[in-house]
Design a protein around this motif. Structure first.
Motif, PDB file in Angstrom:
ATOM      1  N   ARG A   1      16.445  -7.437  29.493  1.00 52.89           N
ATOM      2  CA  ARG A   1      16.901  -8.293  28.399  1.00 52.89           C
ATOM      3  C   ARG A   1      16.037  -9.542  28.281  1.00 52.89           C
ATOM      4  O   ARG A   1      15.666  -9.971  27.187  1.00 52.89           O
ATOM      5  CB  ARG A   1      18.366  -8.672  28.599  1.00 52.89           C
ATOM      6  N   LYS A   2      15.724 -10.128  29.415  1.00 51.61           N
ATOM      7  CA  LYS A   2      14.840 -11.296  29.388  1.00 51.61           C
ATOM      8  C   LYS A   2      13.450 -10.915  28.899  1.00 51.61           C
ATOM      9  O   LYS A   2      12.818 -11.657  28.147  1.00 51.61           O
ATOM     10  CB  LYS A   2      14.748 -11.903  30.793  1.00 51.61           C
ATOM     11  N   ALA A   3      12.972  -9.753  29.356  1.00 46.66           N
ATOM     12  CA  ALA A   3      11.634  -9.305  28.983  1.00 46.66           C
ATOM     13  C   ALA A   3      11.516  -9.105  27.481  1.00 46.66           C
ATOM     14  O   ALA A   3      10.511  -9.486  26.866  1.00 46.66           O
ATOM     15  CB  ALA A   3      11.285  -8.015  29.731  1.00 46.66           C
ATOM     16  N   GLU A   4      12.540  -8.484  26.887  1.00 49.50           N
ATOM     17  CA  GLU A   4      12.529  -8.265  25.432  1.00 49.50           C
ATOM     18  C   GLU A   4      12.412  -9.595  24.703  1.00 49.50           C
ATOM     19  O   GLU A   4      11.584  -9.756  23.795  1.00 49.50           O
ATOM     20  CB  GLU A   4      13.809  -7.549  25.001  1.00 49.50           C
ATOM     21  N   ASP A   5      13.229 -10.556  25.103  1.00 48.53           N
ATOM     22  CA  ASP A   5      13.236 -11.851  24.425  1.00 48.53           C
ATOM     23  C   ASP A   5      11.917 -12.584  24.627  1.00 48.53           C
ATOM     24  O   ASP A   5      11.372 -13.185  23.686  1.00 48.53           O
ATOM     25  CB  ASP A   5      14.393 -12.708  24.942  1.00 48.53           C
ATOM     26  N   GLU A   6      11.395 -12.550  25.856  1.00 51.74           N
ATOM     27  CA  GLU A   6      10.180 -13.288  26.157  1.00 51.74           C
ATOM     28  C   GLU A   6       8.977 -12.716  25.421  1.00 51.74           C
ATOM     29  O   GLU A   6       8.145 -13.469  24.896  1.00 51.74           O
ATOM     30  CB  GLU A   6       9.915 -13.287  27.667  1.00 51.74           C
ATOM     31  N   TYR A   7       8.854 -11.387  25.391  1.00 53.11           N
ATOM     32  CA  TYR A   7       7.681 -10.826  24.734  1.00 53.11           C
ATOM     33  C   TYR A   7       7.778 -10.983  23.216  1.00 53.11           C
ATOM     34  O   TYR A   7       6.765 -11.194  22.540  1.00 53.11           O
ATOM     35  CB  TYR A   7       7.470  -9.363  25.098  1.00 53.11           C
ATOM     36  N   GLU A   8       8.987 -10.884  22.703  1.00 56.36           N
ATOM     37  CA  GLU A   8       9.173 -11.112  21.267  1.00 56.36           C
ATOM     38  C   GLU A   8       8.775 -12.543  20.913  1.00 56.36           C
ATOM     39  O   GLU A   8       8.105 -12.794  19.901  1.00 56.36           O
ATOM     40  CB  GLU A   8      10.624 -10.851  20.880  1.00 56.36           C
ATOM     41  N   SER A   9       9.169 -13.490  21.767  1.00 53.92           N
ATOM     42  CA  SER A   9       8.792 -14.887  21.551  1.00 53.92           C
ATOM     43  C   SER A   9       7.282 -15.063  21.667  1.00 53.92           C
ATOM     44  O   SER A   9       6.671 -15.794  20.868  1.00 53.92           O
ATOM     45  CB  SER A   9       9.499 -15.773  22.591  1.00 53.92           C
ATOM     46  N   PHE A  10       6.678 -14.372  22.629  1.00 53.10           N
ATOM     47  CA  PHE A  10       5.229 -14.432  22.803  1.00 53.10           C
ATOM     48  C   PHE A  10       4.505 -13.925  21.558  1.00 53.10           C
ATOM     49  O   PHE A  10       3.522 -14.529  21.103  1.00 53.10           O
ATOM     50  CB  PHE A  10       4.832 -13.606  24.026  1.00 53.10           C
ATOM     51  N   LEU A  11       4.977 -12.816  20.988  1.00 57.11           N
ATOM     52  CA  LEU A  11       4.328 -12.251  19.804  1.00 57.11           C
ATOM     53  C   LEU A  11       4.475 -13.165  18.589  1.00 57.11           C
ATOM     54  O   LEU A  11       3.535 -13.316  17.800  1.00 57.11           O
ATOM     55  CB  LEU A  11       4.905 -10.869  19.504  1.00 57.11           C
TER      56      LEU A  11
END
Length: 444
Positions: free
Chosen positions: A406-416
């Motif tokens: 869940r954290k990974a999804e949010d973090e990579y989406e924010s990164f993109l």
């Protein structure tokens, strides 16, 4: 039937990464005009046309699922832009894919299509593609995966306290779900008017689906998600890897049911229940207690010599000498030799597939024939077996993975989002006409 090679070229990548088509996997053609500038790179009209052509070929048997040409072009263009941004960032950050890794990916692709590499190359060329450009496309997909892993690993940490909280709260959902997904996005810092516009579009999309429009067709036409051109199919996911709002929404959903729009941080989500799988229940595994003698293969010791030495060690044990004594004298595994070769208790695959396959066929007290692994030549003795309930360990692993994903999804989406906002992007395509919802007749 969809062509498996074409399906691969536009297929989604693992672990919820952005799903980008392989823009480079195409034959050389005369260049016409630039349709987008992406920092120091460009997207060409010919490049875009070929990618759009691939999508239309994939949906040749159901063209009504696709949106109008101008809308489809903008969807594909966004994919190409995001792909180029990620590849550029990966290259500048030193993220690479080795030739061996690329070869392995191509070998796996060939095997999936029941081919060898020579046949795969011929199949790609028969479709008018340049093999080396196809290979570069595979390389780009791999470096994007590696970039995601690097970003996520550097930004996401999961503490024991977080795992304890998840387990104590009983918030874990067991089993797997197969979902369809539509995203109606809102931009960062959206105004109330922008949010209201997105909400109305989400409501209208849901009305279209309720009126008979195929969900996959609605995803292709309306969704802003990276997997829109795959009909919004998320595949099978562990429930705990999904956003919490999704898990809650699906609790009471039946197969085929479509949710009302769900407000999220990046827009409005519509999900369809495509299938459910029950939890596997208690996790009982067989563990083995064994000991071994290792003779290594070195520059001075050939494989044949190491095998012979391992055989001689086995003969000593079979002849009556204590296994532990022989292991201390002859084994070159510095970690276990002083312990008489003791490996301790381990699950079958803990030391690799070769050891795992062998140990499962052995009886207590049995001494194996010499066998080879990457470490060298071994002689192994099975001491004992036991069945162990690993349910609690599995539960903790699942809870940790749930929080991490869940954290990974949010973090990579924010990164993109940050990656795109910081880039210079000039789109030279004419604006797409937003398709107005049609009467709910089921036809597009």
């Amino acid at each position: 039937m969809k062509n498996p090679i074409l399906a691969f070229v536009i297929a989604v990548t693992a672990f919820a990464a952005p799903h980008a088509a392989l823009a480079q996997a195409v034959p050389s053609e005369p260049l016409d005009r630039i349709v987008a500038v992406v920092d120091e790179d460009v997207v060409l009209q010919s490049e875009l046309d070929r990618q759009v052509s691939r999508v239309t070929t994939q949906y040749a048997n159901s063209p009504q699922q696709l949106p109008p040409r101008d809308v489809l072009e903008h969807q594909v263009l966004e994919r190409l832009i995001l792909q180029k941004l990620q590849v550029t960032r990966a290259d500048s950050s030193g993220v690479k894919a080795s030739d061996a890794e690329i070869d392995q990916a191509l070998t796996g692709l060939a095997a999936q299509n029941k081919m060898d590499l020579t046949q795969l190359r011929a199949a790609i060329q028969a479709q008018g593609m340049d093999y080396e450009q196809f290979r570069r496309g595979v390389r780009d997909e791999l470096v994007v995966q590696h970039l995601r892993q690097r970003v996520v690993q550097s930004r996401v940490q999961v503490s024991d306290a977080e795992v304890d909280t998840v387990i104590q709260n009983g918030s874990m959902h067991k089993g797997q779900l197969h979902l369809g997904y539509i995203l109606i996005s809102v931009p960062d810092g959206a105004t109330p008017d922008q949010i209201e516009t997105a909400r109305k579009k989400a409501d209208e999309t849901k009305q279209q689906i309720d009126g008979g429009m195929d969900f996959a067709a609605a995803a292709i036409r309306y969704s802003d998600a990276p997997n829109a051109l795959e009909g919004g199919d998320l595949g099978w996911r562990n429930i705990d890897e999904l956003p919490q709002a999704f898990a809650q929404a699906t609790d009471a959903m039946q197969d085929g049911q479509v949710s009302a729009p769900i407000r999220g941080p990046n827009g409005f989500h519509i999900i369809k229940m495509l299938g459910k799988r029950a939890d596997a229940g208690a996790q009982v595994v067989t563990e083995y207690n064994a000991r071994h003698i290792l003779i290594k293969v070195t520059e001075l010791v050939s494989s044949e010599q190491a095998e012979k030495a391992a055989g001689a060690a086995r003969q000593k044990v079979v002849g009556g000498e204590d296994f532990a004594k022989v292991a201390k004298e002859l084994s070159q595994d510095t970690t276990t030799a002083r312990l008489g070769g003791e490996l301790g208790w381990f699950a079958g695959d803990a030391y690799g597939t070769q050891v795992g396959k062998l140990i499962q066929t052995m009886k207590k007290g049995e001494i194996s024939q010499p066998f080879q692994t990457d470490a060298g030549w071994h002689v192994m003795q099975l001491v004992d077996t036991r069945s162990t309930d690993k349910t609690n360990d599995v539960q903790r692993d699942q809870a940790k993975n749930m929080v991490f994903q869940r954290k990974a999804e949010d973090e990579y989406e924010s990164f993109l989002r940050q990656l795109r906002s910081e880039a210079y992007i000039e789109i030279r395509l004419p604006p797409a006409a937003t398709p107005a919802p049609t009467p709910a007749t089921g036809a597009l």
